[in-house]
Design an enzyme around this catalytic site. Structure first.
Site, PDB file in Angstrom:
ATOM      1  N   PRO A   1       2.214   0.886   7.608  1.00 54.59           N
ATOM      2  CA  PRO A   1       2.128   1.718   6.399  1.00 54.59           C
ATOM      3  C   PRO A   1       0.674   2.084   6.106  1.00 54.59           C
ATOM      4  CG  PRO A   1       3.647  -0.076   6.045  1.00 54.59           C
ATOM      5  CD  PRO A   1       2.995  -0.328   7.377  1.00 54.59           C
ATOM      6  N   CYS A   2       0.442   3.370   5.844  1.00 55.19           N
ATOM      7  CA  CYS A   2      -0.946   3.842   5.805  1.00 55.19           C
ATOM      8  C   CYS A   2      -1.363   4.365   4.435  1.00 55.19           C
ATOM      9  CB  CYS A   2      -1.123   4.947   6.848  1.00 55.19           C
ATOM     10  SG  CYS A   2       0.105   6.270   6.709  1.00 55.19           S
ATOM     11  N   GLN A   3      -0.542   4.141   3.401  1.00 57.30           N
ATOM     12  CA  GLN A   3      -0.845   4.735   2.101  1.00 57.30           C
ATOM     13  C   GLN A   3      -2.216   4.311   1.561  1.00 57.30           C
ATOM     14  OE1 GLN A   3       2.019   3.460   2.965  1.00 57.30           O
ATOM     15  NE2 GLN A   3       3.674   4.870   2.430  1.00 57.30           N
TER      16      GLN A   3
END
Length: 278
Positions: free
Chosen positions: A18-20
């Site tokens: 996850p890159c948020q």
């Protein structure tokens, strides 16, 4: 031991955490804080299994903030363990995907020399080549519910947003079309002129924007249909992500399916990465 090494040599580990937290798009950092160090966790698995091949795909921020994101530490680990690697910021539009989708990409191997996939020659993919009536997408209205597996489902719109789209130039128009209309203009845009893509329409002859998890919403980017009075449908978003039209998404909600689609690595880009490794 020899058999085990042979198996490990052919292993491929893919890490798309996850890159948020590292995204340039404004997100709630406290919500994504727990996922910000997943590259370090991924490294633990690589260290234990020592796969022959590694692929990492993430947002560009993982490179621009390489010390904080753990990228420097990961590259050092690869070097110390005799992995060859190549990495950089790529644009998915250079690899057959009809989006201006910039991503960090790393390919590594301790078996052979590897490199990032070569860019596609010739004309780049555009919106017109993927969606529209000629590509099997019938004209529909905002709020259309498609109960078939084709999922040409579109989010509903309030009348004020339909009025805004009516004043937005077709084929690439922006919210400038209704900037001087006090009944339509938003207070926030009276104070600043940024984020021009918001409420905008896509252009037929250009690559679309990055398909995010909110691509079904006009207020979250340039997700307006080039001609029709609506945002793009779930299937149009999936097609711009290069999913086959028969690919099934089975979440119960529009938002849930959009999240599955927007979070994915475009299959066409995945194919090019795999081909590069082969």
């Amino acid at each position: 031991v020899g058999s085990e090494m042979c198996i490990r040599d052919s292993m491929l580990f893919i890490g798309c955490s996850p890159c948020q937290y590292w995204s340039v798009i404004r997100t709630k950092r406290d919500k994504s804080f727990e996922t910000k160090n997943l590259l370090g966790d991924f490294k633990k698995f690589v260290d234990h299994y020592r796969p022959g091949y590694i692929v990492i795909e993430n947002v560009p921020g993982i490179k621009s903030k390489r010390d904080e994101s753990g990228l420097d530490d990961f590259l050092k680990f690869l070097f110390n363990n005799k992995y060859n690697y190549d990495y950089g910021i790529i644009n998915a539009n250079d690899y057959g995907v009809p989006q201006t989708r910039k991503r960090f990409l790393l390919i590594a191997s301790r078996v052979k020399t590897v490199s990032l996939p070569k860019k596609k020659r010739g004309r780049k993919a555009t919106v017109k080549k993927f969606i529209g009536v000629k590509n099997g997408f019938l004209k529909v209205k905002a709020g259309n519910i498609d109960k078939t597996d084709f999922m040409h489902t579109v989010a509903g719109l309030e009348q004020i947003n339909i009025d805004r789209l009516n004043k937005t130039k077709k084929n690439g128009g922006t919210r400038d079309g209704w900037a001087d209309d006090d009944t339509l203009q938003l207070e926030t845009y009276k104070k600043h002129d940024g984020f021009k893509d918001v409420y905008g329409r896509m252009s037929w002859d250009k690559a679309g924007p990055t398909i995010t998890t909110k691509f079904f919403s006009l207020s979250n980017g340039r997700f307006g249909h080039p001609e029709e009075l609506r945002a793009i449908s779930l299937r149009e978003g999936a097609t711009l992500q290069t999913f086959p039209k028969k690919y099934l998404f089975k979440h119960a909600s529009i938002a849930g399916n959009a999240r599955l689609i927007g979070n994915a690595v475009p299959p066409e880009l995945s194919f090019r990465i795999g081909k590069s490794i082969l």
